[in-house]
Design a protein around this motif. Structure first.
Motif, PDB file in Angstrom:
ATOM      1  N   THR A 178       0.858  -1.182   0.000  1.00 50.52           N
ATOM      2  CA  THR A 178       0.000   0.000   0.000  1.00 50.52           C
ATOM      3  C   THR A 178       0.890   1.227   0.000  1.00 50.52           C
ATOM      4  OG1 THR A 178      -1.673  -1.165   1.271  1.00 50.52           O
ATOM      5  CG2 THR A 178      -1.826   1.225   1.243  1.00 50.52           C
ATOM      6  N   ALA A 179       0.522   2.210  -0.844  1.00 53.17           N
ATOM      7  CA  ALA A 179       1.317   3.424  -0.924  1.00 53.17           C
ATOM      8  C   ALA A 179       0.843   4.427   0.124  1.00 53.17           C
ATOM      9  CB  ALA A 179       1.197   4.023  -2.324  1.00 53.17           C
ATOM     10  N   LEU A 180       1.802   5.060   0.793  1.00 56.91           N
ATOM     11  CA  LEU A 180       1.487   6.084   1.779  1.00 56.91           C
ATOM     12  C   LEU A 180       2.109   7.394   1.321  1.00 56.91           C
ATOM     13  CD1 LEU A 180       2.428   4.142   5.040  1.00 56.91           C
ATOM     14  CD2 LEU A 180       0.161   4.334   3.984  1.00 56.91           C
ATOM     15  N   CYS A 200       1.936  -1.005  -6.607  1.00 55.81           N
ATOM     16  CA  CYS A 200       2.854  -1.205  -7.734  1.00 55.81           C
ATOM     17  C   CYS A 200       4.034  -0.242  -7.694  1.00 55.81           C
ATOM     18  CB  CYS A 200       2.113  -1.053  -9.047  1.00 55.81           C
ATOM     19  SG  CYS A 200       1.533   0.633  -9.321  1.00 55.81           S
ATOM     20  N   GLY A 201       3.796   0.964  -7.144  1.00 56.20           N
ATOM     21  CA  GLY A 201       4.894   1.913  -6.990  1.00 56.20           C
ATOM     22  C   GLY A 201       5.090   2.882  -8.141  1.00 56.20           C
ATOM     23  N   LEU A 202       4.203   2.871  -9.132  1.00 55.48           N
ATOM     24  CA  LEU A 202       4.371   3.826 -10.234  1.00 55.48           C
ATOM     25  C   LEU A 202       4.297   5.264  -9.739  1.00 55.48           C
ATOM     26  CD1 LEU A 202       2.504   2.273 -13.277  1.00 55.48           C
ATOM     27  CD2 LEU A 202       4.812   3.171 -13.256  1.00 55.48           C
ATOM     28  N   CYS A 203       3.440   5.491  -8.727  1.00 53.52           N
ATOM     29  CA  CYS A 203       3.322   6.843  -8.175  1.00 53.52           C
ATOM     30  C   CYS A 203       4.629   7.273  -7.521  1.00 53.52           C
ATOM     31  CB  CYS A 203       2.171   6.899  -7.179  1.00 53.52           C
ATOM     32  SG  CYS A 203       2.275   5.643  -5.899  1.00 53.52           S
ATOM     33  N   VAL A 204       5.326   6.303  -6.895  1.00 51.10           N
ATOM     34  CA  VAL A 204       6.604   6.611  -6.243  1.00 51.10           C
ATOM     35  C   VAL A 204       7.583   7.161  -7.272  1.00 51.10           C
ATOM     36  CG1 VAL A 204       8.566   5.635  -4.992  1.00 51.10           C
ATOM     37  CG2 VAL A 204       6.260   4.790  -4.534  1.00 51.10           C
ATOM     38  N   GLY A 250      -7.653   0.844  -1.974  1.00 50.00           N
ATOM     39  CA  GLY A 250      -7.689   0.144  -3.251  1.00 50.00           C
ATOM     40  C   GLY A 250      -6.309   0.042  -3.877  1.00 50.00           C
ATOM     41  N   CYS A 251      -5.359   0.765  -3.320  1.00 53.79           N
ATOM     42  CA  CYS A 251      -3.995   0.754  -3.853  1.00 53.79           C
ATOM     43  C   CYS A 251      -3.421  -0.662  -3.805  1.00 53.79           C
ATOM     44  CB  CYS A 251      -3.121   1.693  -3.029  1.00 53.79           C
ATOM     45  SG  CYS A 251      -1.353   1.478  -3.312  1.00 53.79           S
ATOM     46  N   VAL A 252      -2.766  -1.055  -4.891  1.00 53.10           N
ATOM     47  CA  VAL A 252      -2.207  -2.409  -4.938  1.00 53.10           C
ATOM     48  C   VAL A 252      -0.703  -2.428  -4.694  1.00 53.10           C
ATOM     49  CG1 VAL A 252      -4.028  -3.201  -6.473  1.00 53.10           C
ATOM     50  CG2 VAL A 252      -1.864  -2.400  -7.443  1.00 53.10           C
ATOM     51  N   CYS A 284      -0.864   6.529 -11.696  1.00 60.26           N
ATOM     52  CA  CYS A 284      -1.439   5.288 -11.166  1.00 60.26           C
ATOM     53  C   CYS A 284      -2.254   4.539 -12.214  1.00 60.26           C
ATOM     54  CB  CYS A 284      -2.332   5.606  -9.967  1.00 60.26           C
ATOM     55  SG  CYS A 284      -3.113   4.136  -9.284  1.00 60.26           S
ATOM     56  N   PRO A 285      -1.948   3.267 -12.449  1.00 60.02           N
ATOM     57  CA  PRO A 285      -2.701   2.490 -13.440  1.00 60.02           C
ATOM     58  C   PRO A 285      -4.155   2.278 -13.033  1.00 60.02           C
ATOM     59  CG  PRO A 285      -0.837   1.206 -12.570  1.00 60.02           C
ATOM     60  CD  PRO A 285      -0.880   2.475 -11.821  1.00 60.02           C
ATOM     61  N   LEU A 286      -4.460   2.459 -11.754  1.00 53.54           N
ATOM     62  CA  LEU A 286      -5.836   2.275 -11.304  1.00 53.54           C
ATOM     63  C   LEU A 286      -6.552   3.605 -11.131  1.00 53.54           C
ATOM     64  CD1 LEU A 286      -5.179  -0.549  -8.724  1.00 53.54           C
ATOM     65  CD2 LEU A 286      -5.743  -0.744 -11.140  1.00 53.54           C
ATOM     66  N   GLY A 287      -5.792   4.689 -11.234  1.00 55.45           N
ATOM     67  CA  GLY A 287      -6.351   6.038 -11.270  1.00 55.45           C
ATOM     68  C   GLY A 287      -7.372   6.370 -10.205  1.00 55.45           C
ATOM     69  N   TYR A 342      -5.154  11.724  -1.671  1.00 55.65           N
ATOM     70  CA  TYR A 342      -5.072  10.703  -0.636  1.00 55.65           C
ATOM     71  C   TYR A 342      -5.208   9.336  -1.307  1.00 55.65           C
ATOM     72  CZ  TYR A 342      -5.968   7.959   3.533  1.00 55.65           C
ATOM     73  OH  TYR A 342      -5.890   7.029   4.521  1.00 55.65           O
ATOM     74  N   ILE A 343      -4.323   8.418  -0.979  1.00 64.60           N
ATOM     75  CA  ILE A 343      -4.372   7.094  -1.602  1.00 64.60           C
ATOM     76  C   ILE A 343      -5.152   6.163  -0.687  1.00 64.60           C
ATOM     77  CG2 ILE A 343      -2.990   5.142  -2.418  1.00 64.60           C
ATOM     78  CD1 ILE A 343      -0.745   7.164  -3.005  1.00 64.60           C
ATOM     79  N   ASN A 344      -6.251   5.609  -1.197  1.00 62.72           N
ATOM     80  CA  ASN A 344      -7.094   4.771  -0.340  1.00 62.72           C
ATOM     81  C   ASN A 344      -6.677   3.301  -0.394  1.00 62.72           C
ATOM     82  OD1 ASN A 344      -8.364   3.486  -2.553  1.00 62.72           O
ATOM     83  ND2 ASN A 344      -9.813   5.188  -2.759  1.00 62.72           N
ATOM     84  N   VAL A 384      -8.434   4.613  -6.858  1.00 66.13           N
ATOM     85  CA  VAL A 384      -7.511   4.477  -5.751  1.00 66.13           C
ATOM     86  C   VAL A 384      -7.295   5.815  -5.043  1.00 66.13           C
ATOM     87  CG1 VAL A 384      -5.096   3.972  -5.223  1.00 66.13           C
ATOM     88  CG2 VAL A 384      -6.356   2.525  -6.797  1.00 66.13           C
ATOM     89  N   PHE A 385      -7.548   6.909  -5.771  1.00 65.16           N
ATOM     90  CA  PHE A 385      -7.256   8.229  -5.207  1.00 65.16           C
ATOM     91  C   PHE A 385      -8.510   8.945  -4.742  1.00 65.16           C
ATOM     92  CE2 PHE A 385      -3.238   7.454  -7.054  1.00 65.16           C
ATOM     93  CZ  PHE A 385      -2.348   8.255  -6.350  1.00 65.16           C
ATOM     94  N   ASP A 386      -8.414   9.574  -3.576  1.00 66.24           N
ATOM     95  CA  ASP A 386      -9.451  10.490  -3.115  1.00 66.24           C
ATOM     96  C   ASP A 386      -8.815  11.874  -3.150  1.00 66.24           C
ATOM     97  OD1 ASP A 386     -10.914   8.223  -2.575  1.00 66.24           O
ATOM     98  OD2 ASP A 386     -10.253   8.124  -0.477  1.00 66.24           O
TER      99      ASP A 386
HETATM  100  S1  SF4 Z   1       1.267   2.126  -5.647  1.00 65.26           S
HETATM  101 FE1  SF4 Z   1       0.393   1.793  -7.689  1.00 65.26          FE
HETATM  102  S2  SF4 Z   1      -1.752   1.319  -7.291  1.00 65.26           S
HETATM  103 FE2  SF4 Z   1      -0.953   2.297  -5.428  1.00 65.26          FE
HETATM  104  S3  SF4 Z   1      -1.458   4.443  -5.684  1.00 65.26           S
HETATM  105 FE3  SF4 Z   1       0.644   4.137  -6.395  1.00 65.26          FE
HETATM  106  S4  SF4 Z   1       0.408   3.840  -8.608  1.00 65.26           S
HETATM  107 FE4  SF4 Z   1      -1.603   3.515  -7.711  1.00 65.26          FE
END
Ligand code: SF4
Ligand code: SF4
Ligand code: SF4
Ligand code: SF4
Lengths: 262, 243
Positions: B125-127, B175-179, B171-173, B148-151, B167-169, B154-156
């Motif tokens: 989970t991304a924080l 993946c780390g693309l946001c990082v 539903g985040c899986v 985010c691939p889930l767009g 805010y990342i809820n 996952v985001f509020d």
């Molecule tokens: S880690 Fe992946 S799924 Fe979670 S918020 Fe970041 S981009 Fe989206």
């Protein structure tokens, strides 16, 4: 014998022919393959039947039900590397070689059974994860490529895997083919396929054997060939179908032949 | 093993050590430095840790599949963690996150990775570190939500006078693309394992609630007094080199 290894190397230039390594891989991005001993270890460690793994091992088993232990002579990278060590080394039996000749080929079955027990005990496919020449060979190659390209990689894994391979080569220097002949659990398992495989050694009927014993001498797996020439075929679990005996024979391949099917 | 000048000794060859060069470019401390990631982050579709460990034979099919896909997210775990030695994990999300292409699970020959839809993946989970995020400190960014691939699932978004606050809820899986695409030096986002998230979600959510309900004056002091100086210091790396 290079062919399959080259197909594996293509994955580093993003070609999807064979992806993974000889412990397990995917052919043409769709057919999963797993080494038979690795499957047994994974099964023993997880104690669960998995259909993905089962299909993967069935595919590989089918292949070696045809070709028997040809894996060792034609696919395994160690055979290729060991051959280079053997060539680099001067001939003449050392004291070590006499020791190594005394170790019976059956040792490998004990090792294999012990490793399966360890995997079961730890819940981890022990040999495949830590020791395996196949895993470590491909891990070393992948690691060196990744380091070169600046990709994320744990350097100690690369150093470890390269060391394991170097150790095995050093071992080969002192104890020629002891690993393949008596120790390697992967080879032993494929050896069992020799008992039923379509491929086996055959002898041409009516052709005279001069009892020069050149075949027995050339075979580095120490298979006893000459004493079987009057039979129609030979199914030795240590035969890796490299074909040296046929070439070494004084009839130059006219007596010993690969027999496929009939 | 470092020799000098960013060279490493690899099986007798001197290779330029790009990870060192790279690290020099990203010299900032990561976000949420007090929280560790809580273990090891596996490729998508991995079975629960114990079962995964029992099945994975370190064949490297997933590692090489990810390389063939040109994402290079999966590395092989080293000796620091002996029980997981040789098994695949996501090593460096700052530069090589998982793109959720979902090509690796079907190629795993042991079933240690199982194919599944991306929304069901649970790598972590991304924080967001609210003290570093542009959006929580008077600016507009939202790069994370765009990456985010889930767009939007996952985001509020909490838009207000203090910025475009993402805010990342749950539903985040993970993946780390946001990082990777967060422009803050060292990123403002950290992915922790699901297990770690479960243990700290109480305090994380409490911090988030108190930030939302904070009085303007107090918020002003925090943003201008603490956060912005920290962000400005890291912000020099806004033009980081993407790999
Ligand atoms: S880690 Fe992946 S799924 Fe979670 S918020 Fe970041 S981009 Fe989206
Ligand atoms: S889903 Fe794709 S990007 Fe993610 S780890 Fe697997 S192969 Fe790599
Ligand atoms: S493909 Fe599967 S068995 Fe092979 S290393 Fe990856 S997770 Fe392990
Ligand atoms: S990308 Fe980073 S700075 Fe931008 S909104 Fe997301 S967390 Fe904040």
């Amino acid at each position: 014998m290079f062919g399959i290894l080259v197909l594996f190397l293509l994955q580093f230039v993003n070609v999807k022919v064979l992806v993974g390594g000889l412990t397990g891989s995917a052919a043409l991005w769709s057919l999963n393959l797993i080494d038979v001993f690795a499957y047994l270890e994974s099964f023993s460690a997880s104690r669960v039947f998995t259909k993905e793994a089962f299909f993967a091992v069935v595919a590989v088993s089918a292949l070696y039900l045809i070709f028997g232990r040809a894996f060792c002579g034609w696919v395994c990278p160690m055979d290729f590397l060991y051959e280079m060590v053997d060539k680099a080394k001067k001939r003449g039996a050392s004291a070590f070689e006499k020791v190594s000749a005394k170790i019976p080929p059956g040792t490998g079955y004990v090792i294999a059974a012990f490793l399966l027990f360890v995997s079961w005990l730890l819940g981890v496919p022990f040999f495949s994860n830590y020791v395996s020449h196949l895993t470590n060979f491909f891990r070393a190659v992948t690691g060196v490529v990744s380091l070169g390209l600046g990709l994320p990689v744990d350097r100690d894994v690369v150093i470890y895997s390269v060391s394991v391979i170097l150790f095995l080569l050093l071992f080969e220097f002192f104890f020629p083919r002891l690993w393949c002949r008596a120790l390697c659990p992967v080879g032993k398992v494929y050896g069992l396929f020799n008992k039923v495989s379509l491929l086996r050694l055959g002898f041409v009927e009516g052709r005279q054997c001069g009892e020069c014993m050149l075949c027995d001498q050339t075979c580095y797996m120490k298979v006893k060939i000459a004493m079987h020439v009057d039979k129609s075929s030979l199914r030795d679990t240590n035969c890796i179908y490299c074909g040296r005996c046929a070439e070494g024979c004084e009839t130059k391949g006219r007596l010993i032949k690969f027999k496929l099917w009939r | 093993m470092s020799v000098s000048g960013g060279l490493v000794l690899t099986s007798g060859l001197l290779v330029p050590d790009r990870s060192v060069l790279h690290a020099a470019k990203e010299e900032f401390e990561g976000p949420l430095p007090d929280i560790d990631i809580g273990g090891i982050i596996r490729p998508p579709g991995a079975l629960p840790e114990k079962e995964f460990r029992a099945r994975c034979v370190s064949c490297g099919a997933c590692v090489n599949a990810c390389h063939v896909m040109k994402y290079d997210a999966i590395a092989v775990s080293g000796l620091k963690d002996l029980t997981n030695f040789g098994t695949p994990y996501i090593k460096d999300m700052r530069d090589f996150p998982c793109a959720l292409c979902m090509e690796c699970p079907p190629l795993c020959p042991t079933g240690a990775l199982k194919p599944l839809p991306k929304e069901k993946v649970s790598m972590g989970t991304a924080l967001i570190d609210f003290s570093l995020c542009f959006g929580w400190n008077g600016d507009v960014c939202l790069s994370c939500s765009k990456a985010c691939p889930l767009g939007a699932t996952v985001f509020d978004f909490y838009n207000g006078e203090w910025g475009n606050q993402p805010y990342i809820n749950e539903g985040c899986v993970g993946c780390g693309l946001c990082v990777k695409y967060c422009p803050i030096g060292g990123s403002a986002i950290k992915v922790v394992t699901k297990k770690k998230y479960d243990s700290l979600k109480g305090s994380y959510k409490a911090g988030f609630k108190s930030l939302l309900s904070m009085k303007s004056e107090e918020r002003y002091n925090i943003v201008y007094g603490q956060n912005l100086p920290k962000i400005m210091e890291r912000g020099r790396l806004v033009e980081r080199e993407y790999r």
